[in-house]
Scaffold this active site. Structure first.
Site, PDB file in Angstrom:
ATOM      1  N   ASN A 104       0.543 101.754 -40.981  1.00  0.00           N
ATOM      2  CA  ASN A 104       0.351 101.131 -39.669  1.00  0.00           C
ATOM      3  C   ASN A 104      -1.061 100.566 -39.531  1.00  0.00           C
ATOM      4  O   ASN A 104      -2.009 101.107 -40.086  1.00  0.00           O
ATOM      5  CB  ASN A 104       0.608 102.148 -38.554  1.00  0.00           C
ATOM      6  CG  ASN A 104       2.034 102.677 -38.592  1.00  0.00           C
ATOM      7  OD1 ASN A 104       2.914 102.028 -39.145  1.00  0.00           O
ATOM      8  ND2 ASN A 104       2.254 103.848 -38.019  1.00  0.00           N
TER       9      ASN A 104
ATOM     10  N   HIS B 121      -2.708  99.337 -45.098  1.00  0.00           N
ATOM     11  CA  HIS B 121      -2.608  97.898 -44.806  1.00  0.00           C
ATOM     12  C   HIS B 121      -3.729  97.408 -43.902  1.00  0.00           C
ATOM     13  O   HIS B 121      -3.605  96.361 -43.278  1.00  0.00           O
ATOM     14  CB  HIS B 121      -1.241  97.590 -44.190  1.00  0.00           C
ATOM     15  CG  HIS B 121      -0.102  97.859 -45.122  1.00  0.00           C
ATOM     16  ND1 HIS B 121       1.186  98.109 -44.706  1.00  0.00           N
ATOM     17  CD2 HIS B 121      -0.060  97.935 -46.480  1.00  0.00           C
ATOM     18  CE1 HIS B 121       1.962  98.323 -45.763  1.00  0.00           C
ATOM     19  NE2 HIS B 121       1.231  98.230 -46.844  1.00  0.00           N
TER      20      HIS B 121
ATOM     21  N   CYS C  90     -14.146  87.720 -42.675  1.00  0.00           N
ATOM     22  CA  CYS C  90     -14.303  86.288 -42.917  1.00  0.00           C
ATOM     23  C   CYS C  90     -13.859  85.975 -44.337  1.00  0.00           C
ATOM     24  O   CYS C  90     -14.332  86.591 -45.290  1.00  0.00           O
ATOM     25  CB  CYS C  90     -15.761  85.864 -42.708  1.00  0.00           C
ATOM     26  SG  CYS C  90     -16.039  84.131 -43.173  1.00  0.00           S
TER      27      CYS C  90
ATOM     28  N   CYS D 155     -16.033  82.191 -37.971  1.00  0.00           N
ATOM     29  CA  CYS D 155     -16.960  83.285 -38.285  1.00  0.00           C
ATOM     30  C   CYS D 155     -18.308  83.019 -37.616  1.00  0.00           C
ATOM     31  O   CYS D 155     -18.848  81.916 -37.719  1.00  0.00           O
ATOM     32  CB  CYS D 155     -17.130  83.389 -39.803  1.00  0.00           C
ATOM     33  SG  CYS D 155     -18.430  84.522 -40.321  1.00  0.00           S
TER      34      CYS D 155
ATOM     35  N   CYS E 204     -21.047  82.330 -40.602  1.00  0.00           N
ATOM     36  CA  CYS E 204     -21.041  81.174 -41.521  1.00  0.00           C
ATOM     37  C   CYS E 204     -20.120  80.056 -41.059  1.00  0.00           C
ATOM     38  O   CYS E 204     -20.047  79.019 -41.720  1.00  0.00           O
ATOM     39  CB  CYS E 204     -20.639  81.621 -42.929  1.00  0.00           C
ATOM     40  SG  CYS E 204     -18.869  81.874 -43.147  1.00  0.00           S
TER      41      CYS E 204
ATOM     42  N   GLY F 197       8.513 108.231 -40.229  1.00  0.00           N
ATOM     43  CA  GLY F 197       8.746 106.967 -39.527  1.00  0.00           C
ATOM     44  C   GLY F 197       8.626 105.730 -40.388  1.00  0.00           C
ATOM     45  O   GLY F 197       8.153 104.706 -39.911  1.00  0.00           O
ATOM     46  N   SER F 198       9.045 105.828 -41.638  1.00  0.00           N
ATOM     47  CA  SER F 198       9.042 104.620 -42.470  1.00  0.00           C
ATOM     48  C   SER F 198      10.379 104.459 -43.164  1.00  0.00           C
ATOM     49  O   SER F 198      10.925 105.420 -43.690  1.00  0.00           O
ATOM     50  CB  SER F 198       7.933 104.683 -43.526  1.00  0.00           C
ATOM     51  OG  SER F 198       8.035 103.568 -44.404  1.00  0.00           O
ATOM     52  N   SER F 199      10.897 103.233 -43.174  1.00  0.00           N
ATOM     53  CA  SER F 199      12.128 102.956 -43.902  1.00  0.00           C
ATOM     54  C   SER F 199      11.823 102.679 -45.372  1.00  0.00           C
ATOM     55  O   SER F 199      12.732 102.468 -46.161  1.00  0.00           O
ATOM     56  CB  SER F 199      12.852 101.755 -43.276  1.00  0.00           C
ATOM     57  OG  SER F 199      12.012 100.618 -43.321  1.00  0.00           O
TER      58      SER F 199
ATOM     59  N   LEU G 154      10.541 111.440 -33.889  1.00  0.00           N
ATOM     60  CA  LEU G 154       9.315 111.885 -34.548  1.00  0.00           C
ATOM     61  C   LEU G 154       8.450 112.790 -33.672  1.00  0.00           C
ATOM     62  O   LEU G 154       8.008 113.852 -34.112  1.00  0.00           O
ATOM     63  CB  LEU G 154       8.490 110.663 -34.970  1.00  0.00           C
ATOM     64  CG  LEU G 154       8.766 109.997 -36.327  1.00  0.00           C
ATOM     65  CD1 LEU G 154       8.400 110.927 -37.460  1.00  0.00           C
ATOM     66  CD2 LEU G 154      10.199 109.567 -36.483  1.00  0.00           C
TER      67      LEU G 154
HETATM   68 ZN   LIG Z   1     -18.296  84.037 -42.632  1.00  0.00          ZN
END
Ligand SMILES: [Zn+2]
Length: 274
Positions: A103, A120, A128, A179, A182, A219-221, A263
């Site tokens: 999650n 993830h 950036c 960003c 930059c 809670g994950s398939s 859950l």
């Molecule tokens: Zn940047």
């Protein structure tokens, strides 16, 4: 004794043994108001934007950020539920040795599991693509709000990545922030579909699984390989795998214990046993 009580007792025994590695997915956060891409029937509700689409050009990024900005209130306002809190208690008690989550909502950390590994990434920060600088999402939220004063919570249905469906005209009027360092392209610091999890993070997760005594999927398939590979690895190395998830999963045949139960209530019961 019913099959459910039997399964619950089996998970409780794993926890009593300590060294349980938790692998959590979207199903753990649905009780916090963040919907799953897949329902208990396992059917995908909506295709998320891929990495390739995001980097391909300005229109896709404008669509992403407009939707994400519109859905931001729901994600930023989401609170840990009973399931996250129970996992934090189990981790603090040492019965859970590590938490790996698929999650991106930050709710494990908010619940008091500061060392949860976010496989993830997390929606609370941005990166950036040009200079690599990472910055808090809250700072970007303020800039996006200033750039888009007429843009309110205009969306309807929120998705797990924190975005909502919006009319095209509204998307086209949205101003994206570059960003601040930059002027480059900002991306949420999450792993998109079509993108790989950074290798050091994958290696860390394998090590945590290797150091643990069992794996508990919550809670994950296990629909995507980025999570399923840890279940396969645990099973291959002879470790018990327990799965507590609504509906079927891709790891069911590898599981030693399989519970199809809510859950929050189930984890609260498990955390209460000592
Ligand atoms: Zn940047």
């Amino acid at each position: 004794m019913t099959a459910h009580e039997d399964g619950l007792a089996a998970v409780a025994r794993l926890l009593d043994g300590g060294g349980v590695v938790v692998l959590s997915g979207a199903g753990l956060s649905t009780e916090s108001g963040i919907p799953d891409y897949r329902g208990p029937d396992g059917v995908r509700r909506r295709a998320p934007m891929t990495y390739q689409e995001f980097v391909a050009g300005e229109p896709a990024r404008r669509r992403y950020w407009a939707r994400s900005h519109a859905g931001r209130g729901v994600i930023a306002g989401a609170r840990p539920n009973a399931g996250h809190l129970a996992v934090a208690r189990l981790r603090a008690a040492g019965r859970v040795s590590a938490v790996i989550t698929q999650n991106v909502d930050g709710l494990h950390r908010a619940a008091g599991t500061p060392d949860a590994v976010e496989l993830h990434g997390g929606l609370d920060r941005v990166v950036c693509l040009d200079c690599g600088a990472r910055s808090p999402r809250a700072a970007l939220d303020a800039r996006l709000a200033a750039l888009n004063p007429a843009f309110r919570d205009a969306g309807s249905r929120i998705n797990p990545d924190g975005d909502v469906e919006l009319p095209d005209a509204l998307v086209e009027s949205f101003a994206v922030a570059p960003c601040a360092d930059c002027g480059g392209v900002l991306k949420p610091d999450v792993v998109f579909f079509g993108e790989s999890v950074p290798k050091p993070r994958v290696e860390l997760c394998y090590r945590l699984v290797d150091e643990g005594r069992s794996l508990l999927v919550l809670g994950s398939s296990l629909a995507v390989m980025s999570g399923l590979r840890f279940v396969r690895h645990a099973a291959k190395t002879g470790k018990p795998v327990a799965i507590v998830t609504r509906g079927t999963t891709r790891g069911d045949e590898l599981a030693t214990v399989r519970l199809d139960r809510p859950l929050g209530e189930t984890l609260t019961a498990l955390a209460a046993t000592a």
